[in-house]
Design an enzyme around this catalytic site. Sequence first.
Site, mmCIF file in Angstrom:
data_model
loop_
_atom_site.group_PDB
_atom_site.id
_atom_site.type_symbol
_atom_site.label_atom_id
_atom_site.label_comp_id
_atom_site.label_asym_id
_atom_site.label_seq_id
_atom_site.Cartn_x
_atom_site.Cartn_y
_atom_site.Cartn_z
ATOM 1 N N PHE A 129 0.861 -1.191 0.000
ATOM 2 C CA PHE A 129 0.000 0.000 0.000
ATOM 3 C C PHE A 129 0.899 1.243 0.000
ATOM 4 O O PHE A 129 1.900 1.282 0.719
ATOM 5 C CB PHE A 129 -0.889 -0.041 1.247
ATOM 6 C CG PHE A 129 -1.973 0.999 1.254
ATOM 7 C CD1 PHE A 129 -3.173 0.771 0.608
ATOM 8 C CD2 PHE A 129 -1.779 2.199 1.912
ATOM 9 C CE1 PHE A 129 -4.171 1.735 0.616
ATOM 10 C CE2 PHE A 129 -2.779 3.170 1.927
ATOM 11 C CZ PHE A 129 -3.974 2.933 1.274
ATOM 12 N N LYS A 227 -11.396 -0.825 8.944
ATOM 13 C CA LYS A 227 -11.746 -1.722 7.836
ATOM 14 C C LYS A 227 -12.637 -2.843 8.382
ATOM 15 O O LYS A 227 -13.743 -2.571 8.803
ATOM 16 C CB LYS A 227 -10.469 -2.189 7.143
ATOM 17 C CG LYS A 227 -9.831 -1.001 6.384
ATOM 18 C CD LYS A 227 -8.499 -1.282 5.765
ATOM 19 C CE LYS A 227 -8.028 -0.038 4.987
ATOM 20 N NZ LYS A 227 -6.594 -0.057 4.688
ATOM 21 N N ARG A 373 -12.502 -3.944 -7.078
ATOM 22 C CA ARG A 373 -12.207 -4.584 -5.804
ATOM 23 C C ARG A 373 -13.503 -4.797 -5.025
ATOM 24 O O ARG A 373 -14.264 -3.845 -4.814
ATOM 25 C CB ARG A 373 -11.269 -3.652 -5.033
ATOM 26 C CG ARG A 373 -10.453 -4.317 -3.985
ATOM 27 C CD ARG A 373 -9.411 -3.356 -3.466
ATOM 28 N NE ARG A 373 -10.006 -2.269 -2.694
ATOM 29 C CZ ARG A 373 -9.428 -1.722 -1.630
ATOM 30 N NH1 ARG A 373 -8.262 -2.146 -1.210
ATOM 31 N NH2 ARG A 373 -10.021 -0.743 -0.986
HETATM 32 C C1 LIG Z 1 -5.841 1.090 4.507
HETATM 33 C C2 LIG Z 1 -4.383 0.858 4.599
HETATM 34 C C3 LIG Z 1 -3.529 1.791 5.199
HETATM 35 C C4 LIG Z 1 -4.088 3.106 5.661
HETATM 36 O O1 LIG Z 1 -3.271 3.806 6.528
HETATM 37 P P1 LIG Z 1 -3.855 5.041 7.321
HETATM 38 O O2 LIG Z 1 -2.722 5.602 8.024
HETATM 39 O O3 LIG Z 1 -4.960 4.548 8.192
HETATM 40 O O4 LIG Z 1 -4.454 5.987 6.311
HETATM 41 C C5 LIG Z 1 -2.192 1.457 5.332
HETATM 42 N N1 LIG Z 1 -1.704 0.279 4.872
HETATM 43 C C6 LIG Z 1 -2.508 -0.628 4.273
HETATM 44 C C7 LIG Z 1 -1.947 -1.924 3.780
HETATM 45 C C8 LIG Z 1 -3.862 -0.357 4.110
HETATM 46 O O5 LIG Z 1 -4.647 -1.237 3.501
#
Ligand SMILES: *Cc1c(COP(=O)(O)O)cnc(C)c1O
Length: 417
Positions: A129, A227, A373
């Site tokens: 991510f 989530k 998705r």
């Molecule tokens: C949703 C997600 C994030 C989000 O990070 P935030 O700091 O809450 O915005 C980070 N890493 C992954 C793998 C995610 O799916």
Amino acid sequence: MSKFQALREQARSLDQADPLAPIRAQFELPADQVYLCGNSLGALPRTVPDRIHQVVTEEWGQHQVSAWNRDHWWTAPERVGEAIAPLLGAGPGQVVVSDSTSINLFKCYLAGARLRPGRTLIVTDPGAFPTDQYVLSGAAPLAQLSIVTATPAEIPQLLRDRGSEIAVVSLSQVDYRTGELWDLGGLTALIRQAGALSLWDLCHSAGVVEPDLDHHLVDFAVGCGYKYLSGGPGAPSFVYVAERHHAALEQPLTGWHGHARPFAMAGDYQAAPGISQLRVGSPPMLSLLALEAALTVFHDVSLAATHTKARALTEFFAQAAADLGQPLNLASPHDPARRAAQLSLRHPAAFGVVQALARRGVIGDFREPNIVRLGFAPLYTRFADALLAANALVQVLEAAEFTALDSLGRDPTSIVT
Ligand SMILES: *Cc1c(COP(=O)(O)O)cnc(C)c1O
């Protein structure tokens, strides 16, 4: 009997046999939608609105500043961490809720590096991510670390070649785009054999798959509260640090809530013992207590059951689409055992497909460059929903409903949902 009728019968018997089916009633869900975005923002548990009302009117409104003690606000980060710990396979005293996943990644990257002085590499997945990569690009230079990228499949070879130089390996248990579930136990064992530390991002697995952190001797883990845990928009994140590291740990964001004696107002920093040292500053109390209220939906839920159901939902969805005449071009692994709760499809007009599905009441999301998705949150998605979604998708594809919609522009804020 038509194909659709046969599938409807199948969905009905799957729903009847589903041990998790009664939990859906604990969620607030719009009647006319199939919500397949619980992997992005979990649906609202019914326990949350009343609890938030109480926190605002009674605790904040009436108790005011005394609520920090009287209503146990001060200790909420540890308490909510303890509520999440069983979902992670973590024993007590190793999980705290604080800040966002991005910020917890920063803490863990640097804390991990400091536990492995002399090692100069930190590893991440090039498909991780973006925030995981962006934060690392900011953190690595602060510890004179070089970033090496390797997919989970490439990690074993990298460890064989350069294992003794690696301080930390940071991976996601589930790929946010494809939904691929990686072998957390096997990879952690290899990382450990190389003398490196493991950091797992559980954003897309927490609440669906039990990562068994203690059993696998994971070193660090982080994940989102909003989530599958359904803590609400911007809910704070959890962070796990294995107890064996607590004494030597030096996390870099040394704020007053992580101090051993915060109210001593001492001139120098002294870390709190245990997992509390991962705290930084004042938590977003409304969000934190919303997350706490949300977690009650997990009482008595077995994560073996959530994972089994999630896989069955993705399998049934794919089978239904195929039976209805549209075999899917999966971006997810074909083997359901290598999936968590998400199914991703590739389509050249993926953005338009997501828009067209939304017009039919099926809420998924789009990810660059060509991914549709769909998240099948196992606590509130029915097999009947999976069938409705598959049927809608087949119609969208057959009638090419995506054509006009794909040109709307890909600004996610314009997505019709
Ligand atoms: C949703 C997600 C994030 C989000 O990070 P935030 O700091 O809450 O915005 C980070 N890493 C992954 C793998 C995610 O799916």
